[in-house]
Motif scaffolding. Structure first.
Motif, PDB file in Angstrom:
ATOM      1  N   THR A 148      -2.413   2.952  -3.894  1.00 51.67           N
ATOM      2  CA  THR A 148      -3.760   2.382  -3.797  1.00 51.67           C
ATOM      3  C   THR A 148      -4.313   2.215  -5.206  1.00 51.67           C
ATOM      4  OG1 THR A 148      -4.147   3.450  -1.659  1.00 51.67           O
ATOM      5  CG2 THR A 148      -6.090   2.733  -2.891  1.00 51.67           C
ATOM      6  N   ARG A 197     -10.650   2.616   3.357  1.00 47.28           N
ATOM      7  CA  ARG A 197      -9.455   3.244   3.924  1.00 47.28           C
ATOM      8  C   ARG A 197      -8.843   2.321   4.974  1.00 47.28           C
ATOM      9  NH1 ARG A 197      -9.867   9.329   5.797  1.00 47.28           N
ATOM     10  NH2 ARG A 197      -7.663   8.831   6.060  1.00 47.28           N
ATOM     11  N   ASN A 246      -6.297  -3.958  -0.099  1.00 45.52           N
ATOM     12  CA  ASN A 246      -5.921  -2.638  -0.606  1.00 45.52           C
ATOM     13  C   ASN A 246      -6.878  -2.283  -1.737  1.00 45.52           C
ATOM     14  OD1 ASN A 246      -4.676  -0.297  -1.410  1.00 45.52           O
ATOM     15  ND2 ASN A 246      -2.795  -1.251  -2.130  1.00 45.52           N
ATOM     16  N   THR A 247      -7.787  -1.377  -1.460  1.00 44.14           N
ATOM     17  CA  THR A 247      -8.807  -1.001  -2.431  1.00 44.14           C
ATOM     18  C   THR A 247      -9.182   0.461  -2.234  1.00 44.14           C
ATOM     19  OG1 THR A 247     -11.106  -1.404  -3.125  1.00 44.14           O
ATOM     20  CG2 THR A 247     -10.555  -1.920  -0.842  1.00 44.14           C
ATOM     21  N   PRO A 248      -9.568   1.164  -3.288  1.00 47.68           N
ATOM     22  CA  PRO A 248      -9.958   2.573  -3.130  1.00 47.68           C
ATOM     23  C   PRO A 248     -11.271   2.720  -2.362  1.00 47.68           C
ATOM     24  CG  PRO A 248     -10.370   1.828  -5.366  1.00 47.68           C
ATOM     25  CD  PRO A 248      -9.594   0.747  -4.703  1.00 47.68           C
ATOM     26  N   LYS A 249     -12.004   1.626  -2.181  1.00 47.57           N
ATOM     27  CA  LYS A 249     -13.309   1.680  -1.528  1.00 47.57           C
ATOM     28  C   LYS A 249     -13.213   1.561  -0.010  1.00 47.57           C
ATOM     29  CE  LYS A 249     -15.529  -0.352  -5.598  1.00 47.57           C
ATOM     30  NZ  LYS A 249     -16.316  -1.495  -6.112  1.00 47.57           N
ATOM     31  N   LYS A 271       0.810  -1.233   0.000  1.00 53.63           N
ATOM     32  CA  LYS A 271       0.000   0.000   0.000  1.00 53.63           C
ATOM     33  C   LYS A 271       0.837   1.273   0.000  1.00 53.63           C
ATOM     34  CE  LYS A 271      -4.322   1.891   1.861  1.00 53.63           C
ATOM     35  NZ  LYS A 271      -5.015   1.878   0.561  1.00 53.63           N
ATOM     36  N   SER A 319      -6.529   2.354  -8.497  1.00 57.65           N
ATOM     37  CA  SER A 319      -7.578   3.254  -8.976  1.00 57.65           C
ATOM     38  C   SER A 319      -8.905   2.505  -9.023  1.00 57.65           C
ATOM     39  CB  SER A 319      -7.231   3.787 -10.369  1.00 57.65           C
ATOM     40  OG  SER A 319      -5.976   4.430 -10.357  1.00 57.65           O
ATOM     41  N   ASP A 320      -8.795   1.181  -9.233  1.00 57.30           N
ATOM     42  CA  ASP A 320      -9.974   0.317  -9.279  1.00 57.30           C
ATOM     43  C   ASP A 320      -9.515  -1.105  -9.007  1.00 57.30           C
ATOM     44  OD1 ASP A 320     -12.689  -0.226  -9.612  1.00 57.30           O
ATOM     45  OD2 ASP A 320     -12.417  -0.769 -11.707  1.00 57.30           O
TER      46      ASP A 320
END
Length: 282
Positions: A58, A76, A71-74, A55, A60-61
């Motif tokens: 992160t 934190r 580890n995902t943008p959705k 991480k 983008s999708d």
């Protein structure tokens, strides 16, 4: 430890006119019981991919799953979650000596333990053990890391990561700038570390190293994964399309084959195994 990339995209400068799509729909499972080499020409997305694992970046999708961490943008990550993740994923950048900062070698190596495991009272013992593992004795403890040779600095930086005992070690061009003997010594050290249970993910342009030390190769081009296979399968058949260099030992083996020698390239990983293969056929 299992690392899974699931439909991962990553773009630099995402919402600007300077957007660069570095990774495109990447799906990849990395078994850290193996030595996995990530290869491809400059700009293919290799370093971006590895920086998503702990991480530093992160997606983008999509999502990168590292055991229970996602580890995902959705979603934190909390500071404690990040610290726990990074204590298990050691990262050595292309010039790890740039990671040095303390007054003495011993303090530098102790830092990672103090940072990730502040309650650990054995930090000095573990730091000294890590220095011993990389071939640096007690005469280095009180020296400034900035007064060391390039190879010694690299070893101190490696010890600093090993000291906090990560489960996985990501190596970004670890042999850059080293002569052949230093390359061999360093890779034998990483081989030993792997045999002691640490997963190795290796980013490199050196196909001789890939052939000898990797068990799986992931070929990247233009942000996409193009091929996954054994070093022998990839480096016998996929060199030119993805701008990979043919290993030197294969160059020599091809010359021998052209002279009528019977050589099974699937058995060849280095000069020693090439000689064994020549002897096998008389």
């Amino acid at each position: 430890m299992q690392i899974d990339f699931q439909h991962v995209n990553f773009s630099y400068n995402l919402k600007t006119i300077f957007r660069v799509d570095a990774l495109k729909d990447v799906n990849l499972a990395i078994d850290t019981n193996e030595v996995t080499a990530i290869v491809g020409k400059t700009g293919s997305g290799k370093s971006t991919l590895t920086q998503l694992i702990n991480k530093l970046l992160t997606p983008s999708d999509g999502a990168v799953k590292i055991d229970q961490f996602i580890n995902t943008p959705k979603k934190r990550a909390h500071r404690k979650q990040l610290q726990a993740l990074r204590s298990e994923i050691g990262f050595l950048f292309q010039f790890p000596e740039n990671q040095l900062f303390a007054d003495t070698v011993l303090k530098d190596v102790e830092f990672g333990i103090r940072n990730f495991h502040p309650k650990d009272q054995d930090y000095e013992k573990k730091a000294k053990a890590a220095l011993k593992l990389v071939g640096l004795d007690e005469s280095f403890y009180e020296r400034s890391p900035f007064d060391l040779s390039g190879g010694e600095k690299k070893r101190v930086a490696i010890a600093g990561v090993l000291a906090y005992q990560p489960k996985v070690l990501i190596l970004d061009e670890p042999t850059a700038g080293l002569d052949e003997m230093s390359k061999r010594e360093l890779m034998e050290l990483f081989k030993k570390i792997h045999q002691e249970g640490v997963g190795i993910i290796l980013v490199t342009h050196d196909m001789d190293i890939v052939l000898k030390y990797a068990s799986k190769v992931v070929v990247m081009d233009d942000g996409e994964i193009k091929k996954i296979g054994s070093p022998q399968a990839i480096l016998q058949n996929e060199v030119e399309p993805y701008h990979l260099a043919t290993p030197n030992v294969y160059h020599f083996a091809h010359q021998l084959i052209a002279q009528g020698k019977k050589i099974d390239l699937n058995r060849v990983k280095d000069v020693t195994t090439l000689v064994e293969e020549i002897k096998r056929h008389g």
